[in-house]
Each structure stands twice: as C-alpha cells, then as structure tokens.
Design a protein around this motif. Structure first.
Motif, PDB file in Angstrom:
ATOM      1  N   GLY A   1       1.047  -1.196   0.015  1.00 15.29           N
ATOM      2  CA  GLY A   1      -0.032  -0.007   0.114  1.00 15.29           C
ATOM      3  C   GLY A   1       0.830   1.484  -0.119  1.00 15.29           C
ATOM      4  N   ARG A   2       0.193   2.450   0.430  1.00 17.28           N
ATOM      5  CA  ARG A   2       0.864   3.689   0.414  1.00 17.28           C
ATOM      6  C   ARG A   2       0.827   4.174   1.962  1.00 17.28           C
TER       7      ARG A   2
ATOM      8  N   ALA B   1      -4.694  -7.142  -3.464  1.00 18.36           N
ATOM      9  CA  ALA B   1      -4.698  -5.908  -2.874  1.00 18.36           C
ATOM     10  C   ALA B   1      -4.229  -4.755  -4.086  1.00 18.36           C
ATOM     11  N   SER B   2      -3.364  -5.512  -4.993  1.00 19.56           N
ATOM     12  CA  SER B   2      -2.981  -4.449  -6.238  1.00 19.56           C
ATOM     13  C   SER B   2      -3.613  -4.505  -7.446  1.00 19.56           C
TER      14      SER B   2
ATOM     15  N   LEU C   1      -5.526  -4.697   5.547  1.00 18.14           N
ATOM     16  CA  LEU C   1      -5.608  -4.191   4.036  1.00 18.14           C
ATOM     17  C   LEU C   1      -7.046  -3.316   4.012  1.00 18.14           C
TER      18      LEU C   1
ATOM     19  N   THR D   1      -6.366   0.168   5.277  1.00 19.65           N
ATOM     20  CA  THR D   1      -5.224   1.011   4.718  1.00 19.65           C
ATOM     21  C   THR D   1      -5.915   1.275   3.151  1.00 19.65           C
TER      22      THR D   1
ATOM     23  N   ARG E   1      -7.864  -0.827   1.144  1.00 21.91           N
ATOM     24  CA  ARG E   1      -8.209  -1.764   0.154  1.00 21.91           C
ATOM     25  C   ARG E   1      -9.386  -2.554   0.728  1.00 21.91           C
TER      26      ARG E   1
ATOM     27  N   GLY F   1      -2.676   1.829  -4.413  1.00 19.03           N
ATOM     28  CA  GLY F   1      -2.206   1.668  -2.985  1.00 19.03           C
ATOM     29  C   GLY F   1      -2.971   2.093  -1.802  1.00 19.03           C
ATOM     30  N   GLY F   2      -4.245   2.516  -2.115  1.00 17.75           N
ATOM     31  CA  GLY F   2      -5.081   2.795  -0.932  1.00 17.75           C
ATOM     32  C   GLY F   2      -5.134   4.390  -0.766  1.00 17.75           C
TER      33      GLY F   2
END
Length: 446
Positions: A40-41, A196-197, A220, A223, A225, A243-244
């Motif tokens: 994620g970010r 998730a991506s 997830l 963040t 997702r 990345g959320g």
C-alpha cells in the motif's frame, strides 16, 4: 535423527518453573501484515512485534528495497513509499520462509521480481524437506502474471498489469472436503496480497481461516483496500493499484498463539505455575479456539482471562483423537500436543494432514522414554510414558521440534543434551533465557 555437531543445550530436568512472562505478537501474522503494508501507500505502525529472526530479516529486506523502517522496542513503523527493487538479497531470503510474501508488493511496484530460494524450516513432503512453491506460482498466474520456477525453487515473476479474478482456494488443498493441506495457507495469503494491488474486485472462495490471514484482511481494509467476508464465508477484496488512501494506520498484532501453546505445555510437563501477560484476549481466544477445544478434551483450561492466562501445571486427565488440519489446530502445535498426550492416561491418536512428514521429533522423544508409534501420517501415543530417560542426546530438525524437545528435557529427572537450538530464533524471542528466568536449569554447552 541423531544428535549432530551443532552447539548443544545442557538441560538438567526435574525442576519446577514459576513466574510471569509477556507473550509477544504472532510470528505468522507479522509476516503477512508487513507484506500487506508494503503493498500500500500508508505508513503503518505495527505494535506488539516479536523480536525474532523473521522480524529482523523481513525488516532488513524491506529497508534494502527502499522502504523506511523505524523500530522502537516492540513497535515498528513501516513507510513503503520508497519501495523499489526487483530482486531480494539471497543471503537474507535463505534465512526465512516469509520472504516469499514480499513478491506481490514488488511486482505491483516494478512489474518484475526475482525471489531466490526461501529458507525456513525444512518440513515439506519432498525427501529434502524443501517447502513447495507451485501454489505461489499458480496463484500469481491467475492474476495475469508470468512466472518461471527455477529448478532450485526460485521464482521469477513478471506482470505489466494485475487483474482481479475469482479463486476457489480448495484447488490448493489435498482434501477438498476437509479443506487442508500444505499449499492451502500459502495460496490464500498470496492471493490476498496480490488482490490488494489488482484492478477490480477479487472473490476468494473457501479461504484459509487462521489469524495470519484475518490479521492481514484487517490491515488491508484499514489502509483503503476494502476487504470483507460474505455471509457464505467468501472473501471479497477491492484492489487498489494506487495503494489505497495513504493515511497513517496503526495495527496491534494478535498474541503469538504457538508461544501460548508452548508455555502451556511447559507448565503441564513440569507441574509448574506460569502466568502469561500482555495478551490480546478476544482475538487470541478466537485464533486459538481449536487448540483450546482439544486442551479442554484433555481436561486442561487454556482460556485467556482479560489480558492474562494462568497456567496451573495440572496434567491432562484424558486421551484425545486429534486431526491436525488447516481448519483445526496448527501444525505448529502438533509436537506440543504429542508431548501432552504422553502425560495423559490411555492411548491418544494424532493425524497430521498439513505437513505429513512433520514427525522428526518422534524418534527423539522415544529416546527420552516416550511410547509413540508413527504409521504414515498418524501417530499413536501411549499415555503414562512421559519423557523420563536421562543421559540422552536429542536433536531438533526444525523450530517446533527443537522447542518440543527442549520442553521434554525439562521433564526428565537428570541431564539431557539438546541439539538444534539454533532453530529457536525463528519463532521465539529467547526461549532459553525465559526458561532460566522461571527456574529451569539450562545452559549452553561450553
């Protein structure tokens, strides 16, 4: 397995243990939560981190790949914004198994990643004990990646784009009805991390249900997702290639389930009183429910109260018939329940359906006086024959085998030499020091 030339621990058994210990966060959950954070970010603060080899190596890998890592005791801040790189340090990867779960994060960032052969305990069904990797390759391919599996088990993965899909995780079980097997857990974790991506919403049917997955799902969702379970038990994950949301997130790890099982076994073997503290009671009780149920069948009370658990050292008073399965007790718990069964009256039976060759501790326990027979993946344990034979040398070939043999030696009235203690750093902060703190007589061989 015979004693080898590795440094040994000299254990003088027969001593009661007494005291209090703090249980750190769950090793398996830390691996997936860290891997999820890197996809994620958000800067993620992980509390209750275990100070073990897996943690040290994964954080070193994350830093080497460009992530910012700040450690403060049991708290770790991971900022994945600078994550780059397409290959992982083979010397670091060789030390643990969990490095494999970094693949989705690197693939999403770079479109290509090479994973050298991962290490960890050699408990696979192959003659060498090598852990399988085909489940990871097959899952990544279902999301659109191209995967090359090297003859040594290394993985090279390419993907210009990851696309959401629908997976039935029973495809990676050895028994679809029981939903168990050595590929099932890893396939589920790899699918969640990749989803998730990916672009779109992934549906995972019959996912592996343990805390190393549910903790990842919570992370997830937090963040950005979105991840949720349907009433039917499917898992839906909205992939976010961006990345959320990128806002800071904090996650407290569930207590280490297998550490709790280890200390509960030690208390029963040595008739000792031990208090475990710092527990996450609700999530621990949920994650440990299969172990708690088996313990109850044996006449033991393992239920956490608030953030503590008092282990009174009462021995089990009934035999059990246990199937180790992906929806049952952890395979990691199996050696400890085998030890407990040597104390119980009658004959207990233990069937292993996850890592079917995970019985290297059996001949070593027999050296110490236990009466255990193994036929294929089934063990028959005659109770009333706990470890009692001193002046023996035993060797643990993996993390949990080494821990179980160390505990077994504590029950022997006399000296036992235990080899294989080097495996303990992958799952315990300092098991030997903690035992000595409680009154055990254990020292390294000069």
């Amino acid at each position: 397995m015979s004693a080898d030339s590795s440094p040994a621990l000299l254990v003088q058994g027969g001593h009661e243990l007494r005291g209090e210990l703090r249980v750190p966060g769950f090793k398996h959950a830390f691996v997936t939560v860290l891997a999820g954070a890197l996809t994620g970010r958000s800067a993620v603060t992980i509390d209750n981190c275990p100070a073990i080899e897996e943690t040290r190596v994964l954080l070193a890998l994350a830093q080497a790949l460009g992530a910012r890592v700040h450690e403060n005791g049991r708290r770790v801040l991971v900022d994945p914004s600078g994550l780059t790189g397409q290959s992982l340090d083979p010397q670091l990867v060789d030390r643990i198994h969990g490095a494999v779960y970094l693949l989705p994060a690197l693939l999403a960032r770079s479109g290509r990643v090479h994973l050298p052969v991962a290490g960890g305990c050699q408990i696979g069904d192959e003659g060498s004990g090598a852990r399988p990797v085909r489940q990871y390759a097959e899952v990544l391919q279902r999301f659109g990646a191209e995967v090359t599996v090297g003859p040594d088990g290394s993985l090279t993965v390419r993907a210009d784009r990851l696309t959401a899909c629908e997976l039935d995780l029973r495809d990676w079980t050895s028994d679809r009805e029981l939903r168990t097997g050595p590929l099932y857990s890893g396939a589920t974790k790899m699918a969640i991390l990749t989803a998730a991506s990916a672009r779109g919403t992934t549906r995972l049917r019959h996912p592996y249900p343990k805390p190393d997955v549910t903790e990842l799902v919570r992370l997830l969702d937090a963040t950005g997702r979105p991840a949720r379970y349907t009433p039917e038990g499917d898992l839906l994950i909205e992939g976010r290639p961006d990345g959320g949301h990128g806002r800071p997130v904090r996650h407290m790890l569930v207590s280490d389930l297998i550490t709790v099982v280890t200390w509960a076994t030690a208390a029963a073997l040595t008739r000792s009183t031990i208090r475990l503290t710092g527990l996450t009671p609700d999530r621990l009780a949920t994650g440990l429910a299969p172990e708690i149920a088996v313990a109850r069948d044996m006449g033991l009370d393992w239920q956490p109260t608030a953030d503590t658990m008092d282990l009174t050292g009462e021995p089990p008073d009934a035999p059990v018939d246990v199937t180790v399965a992906s929806h049952g007790i952890y395979s990691d718990s199996q050696p400890f329940f085998m030890l407990l069964a040597t104390l119980a009256p009658g004959v207990s039976h233990l069937r292993e359906t996850v890592w079917r060759r995970r019985f290297t501790h059996v001949p070593e326990l027999r050296r110490l006086g236990a009466d255990i027979e193994v036929t294929e993946a089934r063990a028959r344990i005659r109770g009333g024959c706990p470890p009692n034979r001193p002046d023996q040398s035993v060797a643990g070939g993996d993390l949990r085998a080494a821990a179980a043999l160390l505990l077994a030696a504590l029950a022997v009235p006399g000296q036992v030499r235990v080899h294989g203690a080097e495996h303990l750093v992958r799952g315990y902060e300092d098991l030997v020091t903690d035992l000595v703190k409680l009154g055990a007589h254990v020292r390294s061989e000069p």
